[in-house]
Design an enzyme around this catalytic site. Structure first.
Site, short mmCIF file in Angstrom:
data_model
loop_
_atom_site.label_atom_id
_atom_site.label_comp_id
_atom_site.label_asym_id
_atom_site.label_seq_id
_atom_site.Cartn_x
_atom_site.Cartn_y
_atom_site.Cartn_z
N LYS A 1 2.18 -18.50 -11.10
CA LYS A 1 1.45 -17.56 -10.25
C LYS A 1 1.79 -16.16 -10.72
O LYS A 1 2.96 -15.80 -10.81
CB LYS A 1 1.88 -17.74 -8.79
CG LYS A 1 1.30 -16.68 -7.86
CD LYS A 1 1.68 -16.96 -6.42
CE LYS A 1 1.20 -15.86 -5.50
NZ LYS A 1 1.38 -16.17 -4.08
C1 5RP Z 1 5.01 -12.73 -3.79
C2 5RP Z 1 4.30 -13.87 -3.20
C3 5RP Z 1 3.88 -13.65 -1.81
O1 5RP Z 1 4.80 -13.86 -0.85
C4 5RP Z 1 2.54 -14.09 -1.45
O2 5RP Z 1 2.32 -15.44 -1.72
C5 5RP Z 1 1.54 -13.21 -2.09
O3 5RP Z 1 0.25 -13.40 -1.60
P1 5RP Z 1 -0.78 -12.19 -1.55
O4 5RP Z 1 -0.28 -11.12 -2.50
O5 5RP Z 1 -2.07 -12.76 -2.02
O6 5RP Z 1 -0.83 -11.69 -0.13
O7 5RP Z 1 4.12 -14.88 -3.83
O8 5RP Z 1 5.22 -12.88 -5.12
#
Ligand code: 5RP
Length: 295
Positions: free
Chosen positions: A205
């Site tokens: 991710k």
């Molecule tokens: C940070 C993360 C977050 O906690 C979250 O999942 C991010 O989601 P978004 O930016 O789409 O609100 O993974 O690295």
């Protein structure tokens, strides 16, 4: 260790050469075990090869944030509209009905809370693999702070999670954190995504950036993008579209879905881009129509 100074600059990403077909639809994961492939098939649609993950793990370091004051109220009704629910074991156990027939990706690291100036000092593996299995997790998410104080601890957590994940057939999603010390550049994301994949993460991710196709090409396993701070819906859909066009295998989006005034419609619009080949304009038109119909 190879000398990292004065090396020939990276330049050939072979963008015209597809990744090798390993007889399984998820990039780079054809040589893994049946159980791990089965879990990956719950995360990525075997039809589109992509996924819409809904991230609501923010509370693990922020406490309640806009849109997540009541996960039972804001997120549970969205469950049917995402492929994967990504949250902490505490939030999922207490607020998501176990009847939700969706893959679960458990946030499995703890980091500094927002009370600290620097969130990126360290990270630890936050759960026991036995508990992840008890929760029927299809994946675990481990955040890594490449280039920051927490690099070593977070990579250690990633490596231990990969070992245990391999033992039980659970894929690990490596998350490239962004923070004070980490620049959001193509060069940074090229480095961070690749390090996490080399350490055995099955999914990465990361954040969308310029020349994203190079980040995708140099990463041997699938990439999903984070949404980041809330954008207007049309801009968030453009980001998702451009990421998918550059080879991302979907999104793991939080605030751009649950902070929308119309979260269900936004989630469905993202699905159109990720699974149904809509471009950003078509998806935004869909979103506008859906919100009108919902009124
Ligand atoms: C940070 C993360 C977050 O906690 C979250 O999942 C991010 O989601 P978004 O930016 O789409 O609100 O993974 O690295």
């Amino acid at each position: 260790m190879a000398d990292a100074v004065g090396n020939k600059a990276v330049k050939d990403f072979h963008l015209d050469v597809p990744a090798p077909d390993q007889g399984f639809f998820v990039k780079g994961l054809g040589n893994t075990d049946w159980g791990l492939k089965n879990r990956l098939s719950r995360i990525f649609s075997p039809k589109s090869g992509r996924t819409v993950m809904l991230a609501f793990d923010h509370g693990y370091f922020m406490g309640s944030t806009a849109g997540l004051e009541r996960i039972d109220v804001s997120i549970a009704p969205l469950a049917d509209h995402a492929d994967v629910l990504m949250g902490t074991r505490g939030a999922i156990r207490s607020c998501i009905p176990p009847t939700a027939d969706r893959a679960i990706c458990l946030r499995a690291t703890h980091d500094n809370s927002v009370l600290f100036d620097d969130l990126s000092q360290g990270s630890g593996f936050a759960l026991d693999m036995e508990d992840a299995i008890r929760m029927n997790a299809s994946a675990l998410a481990i955040q890594c702070f490449i280039g920051a104080k927490g690099e070593r601890d977070s990579l250690e957590a990633l490596c231990r999670a990969v070992d245990q994940g391999n033992r039980y057939g659970i894929p690990i999603m490596g998350v490239t954190a962004v923070g004070k010390e980490m620049a959001r550049t193509t060069k940074y994301f090229l480095l961070a995504t690749r390090i996490l994949a080399e350490q055995g993460a099955s999914i990465i991710k990361t954040y969308f950036c310029e020349d994203f196709e190079k980040v995708v090409a140099a990463c041997p396993v699938p990439i999903v993008i984070a949404g980041g701070k809330k954008l207007p819906e049309d801009e968030a859909l453009t980001m998702a579209y451009q990421a998918v066009q550059s080879g991302a295998c979907g999104v793991d989006m939080g605030r751009n879905i649950f902070q929308s005034e119309y979260p269900i419609e936004m989630c469905e619009a993202v699905r159109k881009v990720v699974h149904e080949g809509f471009n950003d304009k078509e998806a935004f038109e869909f979103f506008q129509e859906a919100t009108k119909a919902g009124k």
